[in-house]
Design an enzyme around this catalytic site. Structure first.
Site, mmCIF file in Angstrom:
data_model
loop_
_atom_site.group_PDB
_atom_site.id
_atom_site.type_symbol
_atom_site.label_atom_id
_atom_site.label_comp_id
_atom_site.label_asym_id
_atom_site.label_seq_id
_atom_site.Cartn_x
_atom_site.Cartn_y
_atom_site.Cartn_z
ATOM 1 N N GLU A 1 0.834 -1.204 0.000
ATOM 2 C CA GLU A 1 0.000 0.000 0.000
ATOM 3 C C GLU A 1 0.864 1.246 0.000
ATOM 4 O OE1 GLU A 1 -0.626 -2.741 1.745
ATOM 5 O OE2 GLU A 1 -2.537 -3.336 0.843
ATOM 6 N N HIS B 1 -11.601 -6.089 7.830
ATOM 7 C CA HIS B 1 -12.244 -5.671 6.578
ATOM 8 C C HIS B 1 -13.384 -4.701 6.792
ATOM 9 C CE1 HIS B 1 -10.412 -9.646 5.885
ATOM 10 N NE2 HIS B 1 -10.048 -9.087 4.754
#
Ligand SMILES: Cc1ncc(C[n+]2csc(CCOP(=O)(O)OP(=O)(O)O)c2C)c(N)n1
Ligand SMILES: [Mg+2]
Length: 703
Positions: free
Chosen positions: A439, A507
């Site tokens: 990321e 998540h």
């Protein structure tokens, strides 16, 4: 002792650039300028407390200057760090700017907003110096992004002026231990990008020896087996080795269009920064470092073969004189104006009065978009929010060749949520592509691409997995302010999050407030397909970085389905939607809670007004205040955890600006301060549901 320059044969290895000797008089002058500036700062301006943060380049100058003199292409992009002032001088930045920045005067790189050696320079027909950061290792992935942008502008957009351009990134030995270094190395080698890693190994990261950064202390030796990477290694204080290796490295990346790592050993002849006494170095280490002083070695190298002793001394005296004059000029500059303190967090002005950044994004190149409209032109059928997002990306990809979409699994798979399904097939792998699982790399690459005039749309697979990119996200947000509008990086980061059927700590978190608190980000939190289209199009056509939050429960939620509102439809940021009109109480909410609040209001038998904020940065204070001044009561509902959630900001604003209108305390209903739980039973107990929202509305209405 080095061979004198007059005896240097043309370089080995037969590179075309090999025969070219640098202009040694210019090199000597630049080294002397850098040394004189460090000297005056260290012996005068630091003790006088005029320079508060000094980073000496003593010992690093020669090789950096030799590198810089090779970076002559108009589209070269250079990622620098705090010890890169000699390179800045070799690129031709004004000596007075170089002196003024550490004195925190107006002008120069940041106008006193940032540390003086945190450099940047818009390209303007010469190499761009990407805005540097204070964080070690942050320079690497933006440089990789610049390298990928070179390839895109040349290969895909067909701009021949990028054919020989390269990206270069400078870093110290300790910086090779950072995430950014490895992320950029993976990007550059897997993609075969024209990126030169230039490692200045002074054997220390402040006090920590390089043996603790890489086994054996030599990153070049360790990377020799790395696929797709050429590695060069040498002594950066030896003039001959330094000029041969820098020239060869640059020439090779220019012609091979592939990554190369050059490690040069240099002595750090001062403390890490002004405060550092170097007590951790032995007398023997200090003596050995002094014996490798590149200035003394340059003199040995040039005198008397290239110049006489008199000319050498004359160059040194002239440099000293020029630096004294530059320091005097810098000291005469005004201090920065505090009235400007909060300017340039976001792009400023509109139309004629628009104050564009000098570089970054597509606006400075005069590129525009198709027509935009606030009017909904609904199609007959409803689509879900996921399709709405995909279709908007599709329309804007077709309109804007600078737009690129990338992230983990967004290519052939079409994203794990399906938002990019079919887009790679339609627009090609140069424009819609999978990235490595980093990321930091996704966002850092986006920064470099935006600085190079592209419009990156990065996908973070789940909101929680933005955390490895936290540093790049933070530095991206502050970039315009830090450079006082010289640069900006309008990047759109799409990130799904929130609960879906079940939750879990990885998540399902929202924590959107983190981006609101981060400086320089706009934050959109659409609750339905129509707003998703309008807000995403506004984000893609704006001139500021945007976090676009895609709620997982709404992507295919029935309530969120709306007719596609048209290819020109935009929703301006900072405009709440009144979902339900009422007179007794105002419910302020956003994202997945909008549906629940609407239902709860309908069940409550209270005449409640429901506002969907739609964007949290900027947020529609006016609409909230106007509504609460009408209803005199306010309930804020959000999925994010309670403490310091965005509801606290809304409540504080009401306490301050609507105190006399309130007939009851402002209430908040939110997730308790826990991670999102997995079991649906636990999740239902954690996230505000219709029953609890209904009760909260009824309770507040009866106070
Ligand atoms: C992410 C991060 N961690 C820690 C620091 C504090 N820090 C500044 S410079 C430095 C050492 C870096 O050494 P190296 O990369 O070898 O460069 P050099 O200073 O030796 O040129 C450290 C630990 C920082 N600026 N950023
Ligand atoms: Mg070091």
């Amino acid at each position: 002792m080095a061979a004198p320059a007059s005896e240097i044969p043309s370089l080995a290895e037969g590179t075309p650039a090999a025969a070219r000797q640098p202009d040694w008089r210019r090199v000597a002058h630049l080294v002397q300028l850098s040394r004189a500036l460090d000297d005056i700062e260290e012996t005068r301006l630091v003790p006088e407390r005029k320079v508060l943060y000094q980073f000496s380049a003593r010992g690093h100058e020669l090789a950096q200057i030799l590198l810089g003199l090779n970076l002559t292409d108009a589209h070269d992009g250079i990622g620098v760090y705090y010890r890169s002032r000699p390179l800045m001088l070799s690129l031709g930045v004004s000596l007075e700017d170089a002196a003024a920045a550490p004195l925190a005067r107006s002008g120069a790189f940041s106008g006193g907003r940032d540390i003086g050696v945190v450099f940047n320079r818009p390209g303007n027909g010469a190499a761009t110096v990407l805005p540097a950061c204070g964080g070690v290792g942050t320079q690497y992935t933006p440089a990789a992004g610049w390298a990928q942008a070179i390839r895109y502008r040349h290969g895909t957009l067909g701009d021949a002026s990028y054919a020989r351009s390269i990206a270069v990134v400078l870093g110290g030995d300790a910086s090779t231990a950072t995430n950014g270094f490895w992320s950029a190395l993976n990007i550059a080698t897997t993609q075969q990008l024209p990126l030169l890693f230039y490692i200045e190994d002074n054997a220390f990261g402040i006090s920590v020896p390089s043996t603790l950064q890489t086994p054996g202390g030599n990153i070049a030796a360790n990377l020799r087996a790395f696929s797709g990477l050429t590695v060069l290694d040498g002594d950066g204080s030896d003039p001959r080795a330094a000029y041969e290796l820098t020239q060869r490295a640059v020439a090779r990346v220019r012609t091979e269009r592939a990554p190369l790592l050059l490690r040069l050993t240099v002595p750090r002849l001062s403390g890490h920064s002004g405060q550092d006494t170097q007590a951790y170095k032995s007398a023997e280490t200090l003596r050995a470092e002094r014996a490798r002083d590149p200035l003394a070695r340059l003199r040995e190298f040039l005198v008397p073969g290239v110049m006489g002793e008199g000319e050498w001394l004359e160059i040194a005296a002239r440099a000293r004189h020029e630096v004294e004059a530059a320091v005097a000029g810098a000291l005469a500059r005004p201090a920065p104006d505090p009235r400007e303190l909060t300017r340039y967090v976001f792009s400023e002005g509109a139309g004629e009065t628009r104050e564009l950044q000098r570089q970054g994004g597509i606006a400075p190149e005069g590129l525009g978009f198709g027509p935009s409209s606030l009017t909904v032109r609904p199609e007959a059928t409803r689509i879900n929010m996921l399709t709405a997002i995909r279709r908007t990306l599709d329309v804007e990809l077709a309109l804007n060749p600078r737009l690129l979409v990338f992230g983990e699994d967004v290519g052939p798979k079409g994203g794990v949520h399906g938002a990019t399904l079919g887009l790679q097939e339609k627009y090609g792998a140069a424009r819609v592509f999978d990235t490595s699982l980093s990321e930091e790399g996704i966002i850092g690459r986006a920064v470099g691409m935006a600085l190079a005039g592209l419009l990156p749309v990065a996908e973070i697979q789940f909101r929680k997995y933005a955390e490895p990119a936290a540093e790049q996200l933070n530095d991206l947000g502050t970039l315009r302010w830090r450079t006082r509008n010289r640069f900006a990086a309008p990047v759109v980061v799409r990130m799904p999050g929130g609960f879906f059927k079940c939750g879990d700590p990885w998540h399902s978190q929202t924590n959107e407030v983190a981006w609101v608190h981060g400086v320089g980000w706009q934050v959109a939190v659409p609750s339905n397909a129509e707003d998703a289209v309008g807000l995403l199009r506004t984000a893609l056509r704006g001139n500021d970085p945007v976090i676009f939050f895609e709620h997982r429960a709404m992507l295919d939620g029935a309530w969120a389905r709306r007719p596609y509102p048209g290819d020109e439809f935009v929703v301006p940021f900072g405009k709440a939607r009144r979902v339900r009109t009422g007179s007794e109480l105002t419910v302020v909410t956003w994202g997945a809670m909008v549906e629940r609040c609407e239902l709860a209001a309908a069940h409550s038998h209270v005449d409640a007004e429901v506002l969907d904020l739609r964007t949290l940065s900027p947020w529609d204070r006016e609409a909230v205040l106007a509504s609460v001044m009408k209803t005199h009561r306010c309930l804020i509902v959000h999925e994010d955890t309670l403490t310091a959630g965005f509801g606290a900001e809304v409540a504080a604003t009401l306490a301050s600006a609507a105190f006399h209108s309130l007939e009851a305390p402002v209430e908040r209903l939110a997730m308790p301060d826990i991670p999102s739980p997995h079991s649906p039973v636990l999740l239902e107990a954690a996230v505000p549901d219709v029953a609890r929202i209904t009760r909260a509305i009824q309770n507040l209405a009866s106070v």
